[in-house]
Each structure stands twice: as C-alpha cells, then as structure tokens.
Design an enzyme around this catalytic site. Structure first.
Site, PDB file in Angstrom:
ATOM      1  N   GLY A  31       0.792  -1.233   0.000  1.00  0.00           N
ATOM      2  CA  GLY A  31       0.000   0.000   0.000  1.00  0.00           C
ATOM      3  C   GLY A  31       0.815   1.269   0.000  1.00  0.00           C
ATOM      4  CB  SER A  32       4.081   2.178  -1.449  1.00  0.00           C
ATOM      5  OG  SER A  32       4.861   1.273  -0.721  1.00  0.00           O
ATOM      6  NE  ARG A  33       3.058  10.238  -1.036  1.00  0.00           N
ATOM      7  CZ  ARG A  33       3.847  11.060  -0.382  1.00  0.00           C
ATOM      8  NH1 ARG A  33       3.652  11.288   0.896  1.00  0.00           N
ATOM      9  NH2 ARG A  33       4.851  11.641  -0.990  1.00  0.00           N
TER      10      ARG A  33
END
Length: 63
Positions: A31-33
């Site tokens: 779930g990295s940006r």
C-alpha cells in the site's frame, strides 16, 4: 513512494516490451503511496482521503 531497492515495486514487463495505456504491468506492495501530478485546470473527480483503485477510479478529466 516506493524505491526499487526497498523491493516494494513489482513489474511484469521487461525492457523493450510494448505496454498499452490502462493495462496492468506491475504493482506497488504494502500500500505504498503514489503521487499523481495533474495539469492546472484539470477537473478532479475524487475527494481527499478517498480510496481509489488503479485502472478503475477516474481521478480527473483534462480540459
């Protein structure tokens, strides 16, 4: 934002492969940006903190 050294970006394509707009070619783990920069004047279709999904959610409309 994920760095390749962190091994959070996984891609299925190799250098020289042909890719098409809207087709999946990889993903970012954990779930990295992801930062998206839109031109001035773009009509934004999403709200702050809204959960979106790549290739499905329409983020904005170019004028």
């Amino acid at each position: 934002i994920a760095g390749a050294l962190a091994r959070r970006i996984v891609w299925y394509v190799k250098e020289g492969d042909v890719v098409e707009q809207g087709k999946e070619f990889g993903f970012i783990k954990f779930g990295s940006r992801v930062d998206i920069f839109l031109p001035v004047g773009t009509k934004v279709n999403v709200e702050l903190n809204q959960v979106v999904k790549g290739g499905i959610t329409v983020l904005g409309q170019l004028s």
